[in-house]
Design a protein around this motif. Structure first.
Motif, PDB file in Angstrom:
ATOM      1  N   ARG A   1       6.010  11.388  -4.996  1.00 21.03           N
ATOM      2  CA  ARG A   1       5.169  11.336  -3.795  1.00 21.03           C
ATOM      3  C   ARG A   1       4.640   9.922  -3.606  1.00 21.03           C
ATOM      4  N   PHE A   2       4.557   9.516  -2.355  1.00 18.35           N
ATOM      5  CA  PHE A   2       4.107   8.185  -1.967  1.00 18.35           C
ATOM      6  C   PHE A   2       2.853   8.353  -1.103  1.00 18.35           C
ATOM      7  N   VAL A   3       1.708   8.043  -1.696  1.00 16.43           N
ATOM      8  CA  VAL A   3       0.431   8.148  -0.979  1.00 16.43           C
ATOM      9  C   VAL A   3      -0.016   6.739  -0.629  1.00 16.43           C
ATOM     10  N   TYR A   4      -0.338   6.508   0.647  1.00 18.51           N
ATOM     11  CA  TYR A   4      -0.592   5.137   1.079  1.00 18.51           C
ATOM     12  C   TYR A   4      -1.894   5.010   1.864  1.00 18.51           C
ATOM     13  N   ALA A   5      -2.425   3.810   1.810  1.00 16.81           N
ATOM     14  CA  ALA A   5      -3.655   3.500   2.536  1.00 16.81           C
ATOM     15  C   ALA A   5      -3.324   3.256   4.002  1.00 16.81           C
ATOM     16  N   ALA A   6      -3.703   4.199   4.835  1.00 17.19           N
ATOM     17  CA  ALA A   6      -3.632   4.005   6.286  1.00 17.19           C
ATOM     18  C   ALA A   6      -4.994   3.487   6.740  1.00 17.19           C
ATOM     19  N   SER A   7      -5.266   3.501   8.023  1.00 10.67           N
ATOM     20  CA  SER A   7      -6.501   2.877   8.495  1.00 10.67           C
ATOM     21  C   SER A   7      -7.040   3.549   9.741  1.00 10.67           C
ATOM     22  N   SER A   8      -8.359   3.598   9.830  1.00 13.96           N
ATOM     23  CA  SER A   8      -9.009   4.120  11.039  1.00 13.96           C
ATOM     24  C   SER A   8      -8.754   3.219  12.242  1.00 13.96           C
ATOM     25  N   SER A   9      -8.292   1.982  12.003  1.00 12.87           N
ATOM     26  CA  SER A   9      -7.983   1.090  13.123  1.00 12.87           C
ATOM     27  C   SER A   9      -6.863   1.644  13.994  1.00 12.87           C
ATOM     28  N   THR A  10      -6.106   2.594  13.453  1.00 13.85           N
ATOM     29  CA  THR A  10      -5.022   3.226  14.211  1.00 13.85           C
ATOM     30  C   THR A  10      -5.539   3.931  15.461  1.00 13.85           C
ATOM     31  N   TYR A  11      -6.785   4.324  15.467  1.00 12.14           N
ATOM     32  CA  TYR A  11      -7.339   5.015  16.639  1.00 12.14           C
ATOM     33  C   TYR A  11      -7.510   4.094  17.841  1.00 12.14           C
TER      34      TYR A  11
END
Length: 328
Positions: free
Chosen positions: A119-129
């Motif tokens: 499994r690959f868990v990655y840091a996404a971001s609230s900036s995507t909103y």
């Protein structure tokens, strides 16, 4: 329930969030490999881990595919934290931000796929909103990105989706909302607001708030983020995999209130800090006025229950910074 006796690669493991993850998973008897080029991470964040026989360090860059392939050898799980953060940094130098955050991310996906990582868990971001004004932020409703950084983090989500549907790599993205806590660097041009404000108050310097101080954020303490990463690794629910989650507390605090809390907690150590004024400056390009996460999806599918409110986490963080900065 904790994850134990697994082999975990943490990219960006010498950084703020990465170093906390390294320490936590080592304490639970996992084997942890840290991959970092130390461009924004610090050796002092992980030096105390060097003596642990279950810890190993690879000094390298995710922009080099061969380094990524070496790092994932024999790995069960990847926690991908390596990135060039900061909206202002990406506005000043979009090319480097893209190289690290998109090309580096793709290298890690390819290496993980080829190594049969579970499994690959990655840091996404609230900036995507982006420019979406809806509150609270719900995972499947986003707007247009407002910065090169935001674009790179959204592209990460798109690539992760493709690598699942095309190659079967299990992925989970965690959209971090203004994470703060121990090991967060208070120095540098792109320091996050909480450690920067704490450091300035300790030096009796006036912090500068961008705007009128009424902008609000869903500030999220590091221990809540650690919990989300572990739950993302542990889940066996097929509906919980190959998607993204808000990683937050689910409440918002204005910058003015934040300043008030910081001064309250610091004056316990130094009463003179109560007299340090705040300076208000212009709004910062690429900033959104308000950010508030819905955490219902994470609660429902992952069993996430954040243990620290913003105020509780801030008290812990201020206490840590007082000791850390005094030593330095």
């Amino acid at each position: 329930m904790s994850l134990v006796n697994k082999n975990i690669l943490i990219t960006g493991g010498a950084g703020f969030i990465g170093s906390n993850l390294c320490e936590y998973f080592l304490l639970n008897n996992n084997k942890v490999t840290c991959l970092d080029n130390f461009s924004t991470g610090h050796k002092y964040n992980i030096e105390k881990l060097y003596s642990n026989p279950r810890f190993s360090l690879i000094k390298g860059d995710i922009r080099d595919l061969e380094t990524c392939k070496k790092a994932v050898e024999g790995v069960d799980y990847v926690l991908h934290q390596a990135a060039l953060g900061s909206v202002p940094r990406s506005l000043k130098d979009p090319i480097t931000s893209n190289d690290v955050n998109v090309s580096g991310f793709l290298n890690m996906l390819v290496a993980s796929r080829d190594a049969n990582v579970k499994r690959f868990v990655y840091a996404a971001s609230s900036s995507t909103y982006g420019d979406s004004e809806a509150l609270p932020k719900v995972e499947d409703v986003i707007g247009k990105p407002l910065s090169p950084y935001a674009i790179t983090k959204y592209v990460n989500e798109l690539y992760a989706t493709i690598f699942n549907s095309t190659y079967g790599l299990e992925t989970i993205g965690l959209r971090y909302f203004n994470v703060f806590g121990r090991n967060q660097d208070p120095n540098g041009a792109y320091a996050a607001v909480i450690p920067k404000f704490v450091s300035q108050f300790m030096n009796h310097e006036s912090p500068v708030i961008n705007g009128d101080g009424l902008f609000s954020r869903d500030f999220t303490y590091i221990d809540n983020v650690i919990q989300m990463n572990e739950k993302a690794l542990l889940t066996t629910n097929p509906d919980a995999i190959n998607t993204v989650y808000n990683t937050a507390f689910g409440d918002r605090t204005t910058l003015n209130d934040l300043i008030g809390y910081i001064k309250e907690f610091l004056t316990v150590y130094d009463p003179e800090i109560a007299n340090v004024d705040v300076v208000y400056g212009p709004n910062r390009s690429g900033d959104i006025p308000h950010s508030l996460a819905s955490i219902e999806k994470a609660k429902s599918l992952l069993g996430y229950e954040p243990k620290y409110s913003m105020r509780e986490g801030l008290k812990e963080a201020v206490d840590w910074y007082w000791e850390f900065l005094k030593v330095k």
